[in-house]
Design a protein around this motif. Structure first.
Motif, PDB file in Angstrom:
ATOM      1  N   GLY A 138       0.727  -1.127  -0.243  1.00 52.57           N
ATOM      2  CA  GLY A 138       0.073   0.083  -0.035  1.00 52.57           C
ATOM      3  C   GLY A 138       0.787   1.136  -0.003  1.00 52.57           C
ATOM      4  N   ALA A 139       1.972   1.004   0.691  1.00 55.36           N
ATOM      5  CA  ALA A 139       3.149   2.133   0.633  1.00 55.36           C
ATOM      6  C   ALA A 139       4.427   1.547   0.859  1.00 55.36           C
ATOM      7  N   VAL A 140       5.457   2.190   0.202  1.00 56.98           N
ATOM      8  CA  VAL A 140       6.756   1.876   0.217  1.00 56.98           C
ATOM      9  C   VAL A 140       7.458   3.053   0.918  1.00 56.98           C
ATOM     10  N   ALA A 141       7.808   3.197   2.188  1.00 60.45           N
ATOM     11  CA  ALA A 141       8.647   4.434   2.536  1.00 60.45           C
ATOM     12  C   ALA A 141      10.088   3.894   2.595  1.00 60.45           C
ATOM     13  N   VAL A 142      11.128   4.818   2.392  1.00 65.13           N
ATOM     14  CA  VAL A 142      12.561   4.507   2.650  1.00 65.13           C
ATOM     15  C   VAL A 142      13.257   5.712   3.750  1.00 65.13           C
ATOM     16  N   GLU A 196      18.571  13.254  -3.399  1.00 70.43           N
ATOM     17  CA  GLU A 196      19.032  12.841  -4.789  1.00 70.43           C
ATOM     18  C   GLU A 196      18.783  11.153  -4.732  1.00 70.43           C
ATOM     19  N   ARG A 197      19.124  10.642  -3.563  1.00 68.00           N
ATOM     20  CA  ARG A 197      19.010   9.250  -3.339  1.00 68.00           C
ATOM     21  C   ARG A 197      17.452   9.056  -3.298  1.00 68.00           C
ATOM     22  N   GLY A 198      16.792   9.721  -2.760  1.00 65.60           N
ATOM     23  CA  GLY A 198      15.394   9.477  -2.521  1.00 65.60           C
ATOM     24  C   GLY A 198      14.665   9.424  -3.735  1.00 65.60           C
ATOM     25  N   ASP A 199      15.029  10.159  -4.741  1.00 69.29           N
ATOM     26  CA  ASP A 199      14.398  10.436  -6.123  1.00 69.29           C
ATOM     27  C   ASP A 199      14.788   9.115  -6.927  1.00 69.29           C
ATOM     28  N   VAL A 248       9.654   9.449   1.108  1.00 69.76           N
ATOM     29  CA  VAL A 248      11.014   9.383   1.305  1.00 69.76           C
ATOM     30  C   VAL A 248      11.164  10.049   2.658  1.00 69.76           C
ATOM     31  N   LEU A 249      12.124   9.468   3.573  1.00 67.48           N
ATOM     32  CA  LEU A 249      12.146  10.217   4.830  1.00 67.48           C
ATOM     33  C   LEU A 249      13.664  10.140   5.138  1.00 67.48           C
ATOM     34  N   ASP A 250      14.030  11.067   6.136  1.00 68.80           N
ATOM     35  CA  ASP A 250      15.447  11.238   6.415  1.00 68.80           C
ATOM     36  C   ASP A 250      15.729   9.850   7.224  1.00 68.80           C
ATOM     37  N   ARG A 251      16.996   9.804   7.718  1.00 72.32           N
ATOM     38  CA  ARG A 251      17.656   8.707   8.449  1.00 72.32           C
ATOM     39  C   ARG A 251      16.821   8.604   9.723  1.00 72.32           C
ATOM     40  N   GLY A 261      13.673   8.798   9.998  1.00 75.94           N
ATOM     41  CA  GLY A 261      12.383   8.366   9.772  1.00 75.94           C
ATOM     42  C   GLY A 261      11.518   9.663   9.769  1.00 75.94           C
ATOM     43  N   GLU A 262      12.020  10.568   9.773  1.00 74.00           N
ATOM     44  CA  GLU A 262      11.272  11.941   9.753  1.00 74.00           C
ATOM     45  C   GLU A 262      11.089  12.623   8.143  1.00 74.00           C
ATOM     46  N   GLY A 263      10.067  13.221   8.184  1.00 76.83           N
ATOM     47  CA  GLY A 263       9.835  13.997   6.734  1.00 76.83           C
ATOM     48  C   GLY A 263       8.854  13.151   5.895  1.00 76.83           C
ATOM     49  N   GLY A 264       8.959  13.421   4.744  1.00 78.55           N
ATOM     50  CA  GLY A 264       8.029  12.549   3.738  1.00 78.55           C
ATOM     51  C   GLY A 264       6.762  13.146   3.788  1.00 78.55           C
ATOM     52  N   GLU A 265       6.134  13.928   2.866  1.00 82.53           N
ATOM     53  CA  GLU A 265       5.045  14.614   2.589  1.00 82.53           C
ATOM     54  C   GLU A 265       4.085  13.325   2.528  1.00 82.53           C
ATOM     55  N   ASP A 266       2.931  13.473   3.389  1.00 82.85           N
ATOM     56  CA  ASP A 266       1.721  12.678   3.456  1.00 82.85           C
ATOM     57  C   ASP A 266       2.291  11.073   3.700  1.00 82.85           C
ATOM     58  N   ALA A 267       3.474  10.956   4.156  1.00 83.25           N
ATOM     59  CA  ALA A 267       3.925   9.521   4.692  1.00 83.25           C
ATOM     60  C   ALA A 267       3.019   9.125   5.824  1.00 83.25           C
ATOM     61  N   PRO A 268       2.694   7.848   5.643  1.00 84.91           N
ATOM     62  CA  PRO A 268       2.126   7.264   6.752  1.00 84.91           C
ATOM     63  C   PRO A 268       2.219   7.221   8.322  1.00 84.91           C
ATOM     64  N   ALA A 269       1.573   7.361   9.083  1.00 81.75           N
ATOM     65  CA  ALA A 269       2.101   7.793  10.497  1.00 81.75           C
ATOM     66  C   ALA A 269       2.760   6.454  11.096  1.00 81.75           C
TER      67      ALA A 269
END
Length: 320
Positions: free
Chosen positions: A167-171, A177-180, A190-193, A195-203
């Motif tokens: 349903g979602a694959v977050a990293v 650049e790596r996120g892209d 795409v989250l930072d190391r 686990g923060e960030g990522g617009e509309d990322a699952p909670a």
């Protein structure tokens, strides 16, 4: 033949190129003229000396994944293997060489359309990604977080989860650049190391596949959904804190679970079946292998420096 050994535990400068006799295969083994050698995160961990308590000693030849042509066979091995191009798992070491020994049950024919460098980028990591997701009891529609997604295991986990209908694959990764690049491989967030960030990322996530471990691992339990599962498939960041399980206990009512996974617990037949399918898929262009750089065997020190500096996206491959 040329070989790379760990002359002194610690930094990459402890690696050295030496001359060794070309080995002869024993019963049940084959000798391979090596075309490509996969440089894995575990090689750096062994080189550091962190696994000395498990029997690794200075003088060890690192590397466990090679591809090349079989040139000789030991007793009990079908001579028809001679002349065939294969991928091979050499065990806990023995891969950074011009001529490698491998058990016959740990070799696999290479498809004609799969380059040796791609084979050693996919062979080990693809199996870990496949069975790691299985170990986590992942099912289509569930959300997945891949922690440490820029290495070969993470890259394959992203692709396999996306292909399987996550349903979602977050990293988590270290740069936009790596996120892209990971988005092009199937990541949706795409989250930072941390686990923060990522617009509309699952909670929260149903499954976390962790390649990193390390001191921050326990903080990711807070990102598991109720009944969520975290599986550590690597420890490139070192071991977690000794009391990491207390974080789970503090959230007892969420019924979370944690497990480690090693492909050593999978039968050779099952590993072979998955690897055969993945090699064929890569040959058809359905799975993407990411080779960061090809370097000569003599530049193993440089390869390890790049890994230690966090510069590698995918896998470095050494070529004799």
């Amino acid at each position: 033949m040329k070989a790379v050994t760990i002359q002194a535990f610690g930094g990459p400068e402890g690696l050295a190129v030496i001359d060794l006799p070309v080995p002869a295969p024993a019963d049940g083994e084959v000798l391979i003229a090596v075309e490509a050698i996969g440089v894995g995160g575990v090689d750096a961990v062994v080189r550091s000396g962190a696994l000395a308590a498990y029997g690794f000693r200075e003088g060890h030849v690192p590397g466990s994944e090679v591809a090349g042509t079989v040139t000789a066979v030991g007793g009990g091995v079908d001579a028809s293997w001679i002349g065939r191009r294969v991928w091979a798992f050499t065990g806990v070491g023995g891969g950074y060489v011009e001529h490698a020994i491998a058990p016959v049950e740990e070799i696999l024919d290479l498809p004609a359309n799969l380059p040796a460098a791609d084979a050693v980028t996919l062979g080990g990591s693809g199996v870990v990604a496949h069975f790691g997701l299985s170990h986590a009891r992942f099912t289509p529609g569930e959300s997945v977080l891949v922690r440490g997604a820029a290495g070969s295991i993470g890259i394959m986990t992203v692709q396999l989860a996306a292909r399987a209908g996550a349903g979602a694959v977050a990293v988590t990764t270290s740069s936009a650049e790596r996120g892209d690049r990971l988005r092009r491989l199937g990541a949706t967030h795409v989250l930072d190391r941390s686990g923060e960030g990522g617009e509309d990322a699952p909670a929260g996530y149903d499954v976390i596949i962790d390649v990193v471990a390390g001191a921050d691992m326990s903080s990711f339990f807070a990102r598991l959904n109720p009944n969520g599962r975290m599986v550590a498939v690597g420890a490139v960041g070192g071991p977690p804190q000794a009391d990491f399980g207390m974080t789970m206990m503090a959230a007892f009512q969420k019924s979370m679970s944690f497990a480690t996974f090693s492909s050593a617990t999978v039968s050779p037949a099952d590993r072979r079946a998955v690897r055969t399918e993945q090699f064929a898929a890569a040959g058809r262009g359905e799975l993407e292998t990411v080779v960061h750089e090809l370097l000569p065997l003599e530049q193993a020190v440089q390869a390890h420096r790049k890994m230690d500096a966090g510069e590698v996206f995918g896998r470095i491959v050494l070529t004799p």
